[in-house]
Design an enzyme around this catalytic site. Structure first.
Site, PDB file in Angstrom:
ATOM      1  N   ASP A 122      -7.019   4.004  -4.770  1.00  0.00           N
ATOM      2  CA  ASP A 122      -7.623   3.825  -3.444  1.00  0.00           C
ATOM      3  C   ASP A 122      -8.295   5.168  -3.145  1.00  0.00           C
ATOM      4  OD1 ASP A 122      -7.702   1.824  -1.061  1.00  0.00           O
ATOM      5  OD2 ASP A 122      -7.217   3.709  -0.092  1.00  0.00           O
ATOM      6  N   LYS A 140       0.873  -1.181   0.000  1.00  0.00           N
ATOM      7  CA  LYS A 140       0.000   0.000   0.000  1.00  0.00           C
ATOM      8  C   LYS A 140       0.903   1.222   0.000  1.00  0.00           C
ATOM      9  CE  LYS A 140      -4.437   0.735  -0.039  1.00  0.00           C
ATOM     10  NZ  LYS A 140      -5.517  -0.165  -0.475  1.00  0.00           N
TER      11      LYS A 140
HETATM   12  P1  NDP Z   1     -13.007   7.213  -3.037  1.00  0.00           P
HETATM   13  O1  NDP Z   1     -11.969   8.216  -2.801  1.00  0.00           O
HETATM   14  O2  NDP Z   1     -13.537   6.989  -4.393  1.00  0.00           O
HETATM   15  O3  NDP Z   1     -14.252   7.458  -2.069  1.00  0.00           O
HETATM   16  C1  NDP Z   1     -14.079   7.497  -0.704  1.00  0.00           C
HETATM   17  C2  NDP Z   1     -15.400   7.840  -0.048  1.00  0.00           C
HETATM   18  O4  NDP Z   1     -15.271   7.668   1.344  1.00  0.00           O
HETATM   19  C3  NDP Z   1     -15.815   9.269  -0.278  1.00  0.00           C
HETATM   20  O5  NDP Z   1     -17.216   9.354  -0.307  1.00  0.00           O
HETATM   21  C4  NDP Z   1     -15.243   9.959   0.951  1.00  0.00           C
HETATM   22  O6  NDP Z   1     -15.907  11.152   1.317  1.00  0.00           O
HETATM   23  C5  NDP Z   1     -15.448   8.927   2.009  1.00  0.00           C
HETATM   24  N1  NDP Z   1     -14.424   9.106   3.044  1.00  0.00           N
HETATM   25  C6  NDP Z   1     -13.086   9.098   2.891  1.00  0.00           C
HETATM   26  N2  NDP Z   1     -12.467   9.347   4.054  1.00  0.00           N
HETATM   27  C7  NDP Z   1     -13.440   9.525   4.942  1.00  0.00           C
HETATM   28  C8  NDP Z   1     -13.430   9.804   6.307  1.00  0.00           C
HETATM   29  N3  NDP Z   1     -12.283   9.963   7.001  1.00  0.00           N
HETATM   30  N4  NDP Z   1     -14.632   9.900   6.928  1.00  0.00           N
HETATM   31  C9  NDP Z   1     -15.789   9.729   6.235  1.00  0.00           C
HETATM   32  N5  NDP Z   1     -15.848   9.462   4.924  1.00  0.00           N
HETATM   33  C10 NDP Z   1     -14.691   9.365   4.296  1.00  0.00           C
HETATM   34  O7  NDP Z   1     -12.400   5.836  -2.456  1.00  0.00           O
HETATM   35  P2  NDP Z   1     -12.847   4.345  -2.750  1.00  0.00           P
HETATM   36  O8  NDP Z   1     -14.309   4.273  -2.963  1.00  0.00           O
HETATM   37  O9  NDP Z   1     -11.939   3.807  -3.774  1.00  0.00           O
HETATM   38  O10 NDP Z   1     -12.450   3.627  -1.370  1.00  0.00           O
HETATM   39  C11 NDP Z   1     -13.365   3.485  -0.291  1.00  0.00           C
HETATM   40  C12 NDP Z   1     -12.890   2.372   0.621  1.00  0.00           C
HETATM   41  O11 NDP Z   1     -12.800   1.128  -0.116  1.00  0.00           O
HETATM   42  C13 NDP Z   1     -11.502   2.560   1.238  1.00  0.00           C
HETATM   43  O12 NDP Z   1     -11.472   1.937   2.503  1.00  0.00           O
HETATM   44  C14 NDP Z   1     -10.597   1.776   0.286  1.00  0.00           C
HETATM   45  O13 NDP Z   1      -9.396   1.383   0.907  1.00  0.00           O
HETATM   46  C15 NDP Z   1     -11.492   0.592  -0.020  1.00  0.00           C
HETATM   47  N6  NDP Z   1     -11.212  -0.167  -1.223  1.00  0.00           N
HETATM   48  C16 NDP Z   1     -11.120   0.431  -2.443  1.00  0.00           C
HETATM   49  C17 NDP Z   1     -10.893  -0.331  -3.570  1.00  0.00           C
HETATM   50  C18 NDP Z   1     -10.876   0.263  -4.926  1.00  0.00           C
HETATM   51  O14 NDP Z   1     -10.740  -0.499  -5.891  1.00  0.00           O
HETATM   52  N7  NDP Z   1     -11.036   1.566  -5.089  1.00  0.00           N
HETATM   53  C19 NDP Z   1     -10.676  -1.780  -3.481  1.00  0.00           C
HETATM   54  C20 NDP Z   1     -10.879  -2.325  -2.159  1.00  0.00           C
HETATM   55  C21 NDP Z   1     -11.105  -1.527  -1.088  1.00  0.00           C
HETATM   56  P3  NDP Z   1     -15.175  12.576   1.134  1.00  0.00           P
HETATM   57  O15 NDP Z   1     -15.291  12.898  -0.315  1.00  0.00           O
HETATM   58  O16 NDP Z   1     -15.914  13.488   2.016  1.00  0.00           O
HETATM   59  O17 NDP Z   1     -13.745  12.370   1.575  1.00  0.00           O
HETATM   60  O1  2IT Z   2      -7.753  -1.945  -1.098  1.00  0.00           O
HETATM   61  C1  2IT Z   2      -7.665  -2.409  -2.247  1.00  0.00           C
HETATM   62  O2  2IT Z   2      -7.777  -3.625  -2.472  1.00  0.00           O
HETATM   63  C2  2IT Z   2      -7.435  -1.476  -3.353  1.00  0.00           C
HETATM   64  N1  2IT Z   2      -7.398  -0.265  -3.127  1.00  0.00           N
HETATM   65  C3  2IT Z   2      -7.229  -1.994  -4.750  1.00  0.00           C
HETATM   66  C4  2IT Z   2      -5.787  -2.357  -4.973  1.00  0.00           C
HETATM   67  C5  2IT Z   2      -5.427  -2.770  -6.372  1.00  0.00           C
HETATM   68  O3  2IT Z   2      -4.230  -3.043  -6.565  1.00  0.00           O
HETATM   69  O4  2IT Z   2      -6.271  -2.815  -7.268  1.00  0.00           O
END
Ligand code: NDP
Ligand code: 2IT
Length: 443
Positions: free
Chosen positions: A165, A125
């Site tokens: 992420d 990460k």
């Molecule tokens: P994005 O940046 O696209 O969206 C994040 C969302 O979460 C936004 O709505 C954001 O709101 C909110 N958020 C972020 N930080 C906070 C906080 N401290 N408190 C409240 N809300 C918060 O990220 P993703 O959708 O990609 O990721 C979301 C989660 O999923 C994370 O935990 C990530 O690690 C996990 N994940 C992502 C993957 C991927 O492929 N993208 C794969 C697997 C897991 P705001 O705009 O207000 O910050």
């Molecule tokens: O938390 C996760 O699994 C991710 N943000 C996706 C990582 C990736 O290499 O696609």
């Protein structure tokens, strides 16, 4: 004290300021003890002590010039956690809260998650305390170019393959990829989540959210239930949340909430996916804007969605966003399933409470593995110099999610914890990494 308790104690002494890392490591180590009992050779090989210590951590300065001509300095990180199963693989988080504790927790989770996918990927990460919110495209580009100016010497298609992420989406991946290419003079499969015109995979954008819903379907079928007609509360409004909304609604569920860090929206008519995409992807706006064009919807400032009545909760925003109070509300309102779309969104005491009160609980490392699994599929397509159709990738994603469900379920059953997917996912993910580490000697 058993082996896992001793290692947890060492971690608490050595890394006392790293609360998220201790939280994730303790949850994992506590649940894998039965596997450690079955394999006394692991302790002789110091396997768990090695598993919880990243192979390499890179911390670097990221200087860039803002639109006013002022020099800004952020801190960049890459935590290369474990390469037993393949090149390091995991996302880059851009958020002001980013620190070593958060990236170590994410890197450790990623190591077991990637193992569960059965694809050849190690765990990593990275990220920065840079906040892309409110920055111009040029500022984000200059930041990404500076970030890559250092990262370039530590990554490569057979070494380490970053991805998106929180805060890192298609725009950021594009700038990072362009910079990598310029520095190396090589067009390589060194990042995933790329645009479709330059080596990205169809269905990668959708994969994490879709995959989490496919995982949920497995859970529902286990209990002879169907997603059709179920009410779902989702948090977050980013990549994962958006496509969880889309797939759940496509399958006949009723998604009533989405949120961002300022508050949540409740829409009794079901969340309007197209409006969500318009606000978040096109306008890069705040979720409260949703209620302007949706008369029945309400916006709740500074609140989380967990007080709303639902059958299923899917936290898809960030770590520790669902605590014990929230868990109590969910149980009191009759929720029966919690599926983690985010990484470690549920606090440890909340997870225990939910499980004790009959909620069928899916941990993020299993339920959100569809994103990284599809990143693995993107790498395969790049190496073959081919692009698969949306249906082909989606079918493979679906199979992978079904298999992860089965391996977590089976491992829990085999080790006497039938129905506990936290337990099963940790054991199943761990055993494969452990086997590879044992085969590769002390390194
Ligand atoms: P994005 O940046 O696209 O969206 C994040 C969302 O979460 C936004 O709505 C954001 O709101 C909110 N958020 C972020 N930080 C906070 C906080 N401290 N408190 C409240 N809300 C918060 O990220 P993703 O959708 O990609 O990721 C979301 C989660 O999923 C994370 O935990 C990530 O690690 C996990 N994940 C992502 C993957 C991927 O492929 N993208 C794969 C697997 C897991 P705001 O705009 O207000 O910050
Ligand atoms: O938390 C996760 O699994 C991710 N943000 C996706 C990582 C990736 O290499 O696609």
């Amino acid at each position: 004290m058993n082996y896992s308790q001793r290692v947890i104690k060492q971690l608490q002494e050595r890394y006392k300021d790293e609360s998220e890392f201790i939280q994730a490591a303790s949850e994992i180590l506590t649940t894998i003890q039965p596997a450690l009992d079955a394999h006394p050779e692991y302790e002789r090989a110091g396997l768990v002590e090695r598993l919880v210590e990243p192979e390499r951590i890179i911390i670097f300065r990221v200087p860039w010039v803002d639109d006013e001509g002022k020099v800004q300095v952020n801190r960049g990180y890459r935590v290369q956690f474990n390469s037993a199963l393949g090149p390091y693989k995991g996302g880059i988080r851009l958020h002001p809260s980013v620190n070593l504790s958060i990236l170590k927790f994410l890197g450790l989770e990623q190591t077991l998650k990637n193992s569960l996918t059965t694809l050849p990927m190690g765990g990593a990460k990275g990220g920065s305390d840079f906040d892309p919110k409110g920055k111009s495209d040029s500022e984000v580009m200059r930041f990404c170019q500076s970030f890559m100016a250092e990262l370039v010497r530590h990554i490569g298609p057979d070494t380490d393959v970053p991805a998106g992420d929180i805060g890192t989406g298609a725009r950021e991946i594009g700038y990072l990829f362009g910079a990598y290419k310029k520095f190396t003079n090589k067009w390589q499969s060194v990042l995933t989540g790329k645009g479709l015109s330059y080596g990205g995979s169809l269905a990668r954008t959708e994969a994490t959210g879709f995959g989490a819903v496919y995982f949920l379907e497995n859970m529902l079928h286990q209990k002879n239930e169907d997603i059709k007609g179920k009410t779902i509360a989702i948090s977050g409004a980013g990549n994962v949340a958006q496509y969880a909304v889309k797939k759940a609604e496509e399958l006949g569920a009723h998604v009533v909430t989405v949120s961002d860090s300022n508050g949540y929206v409740y829409d009794p008519n079901g969340v309007d996916f197209d409006a969500l995409v318009q606000i978040k992807q096109v306008e890069r706006g705040r979720i409260k804007e949703y209620v302007k064009d949706h008369r029945d919807a309400q916006y709740h400032e500074n609140e989380r969605p967990w007080g709303e009545k639902c059958d299923i909760a899917m936290p898809c925003a960030t770590q520790n966003e669902l605590d014990l109070d929230d868990a109590r509300k969910l149980v009191a309102n009759g929720a029966k399933y919690v599926v983690e779309g985010a990484n470690m969104p549920t606090t440890t005491d909340a997870t225990e409470y939910l499980q004790k009160n009959g909620v069928f609980f899916a941990p993020g490392k299993a339920a959100n593995a569809g994103g990284v699994a599809t990143s693995g599929l993107e790498m395969s397509q790049n190496h073959e110099h081919l692009s698969w159709s949306f249906e082909e990738v989606d079918d493979k994603l679906h199979d992978i999610m079904n298999n992860i469900y089965k391996s977590a379920w089976d491992a829990a059953k085999q080790y006497g914890h039938e129905g506990d997917l936290v337990f099963g996912a940790n054991i199943a993910g761990f055993l494969k990494v452990a086997d590879a580490m044992m085969a590769q000697g002390i390194c």
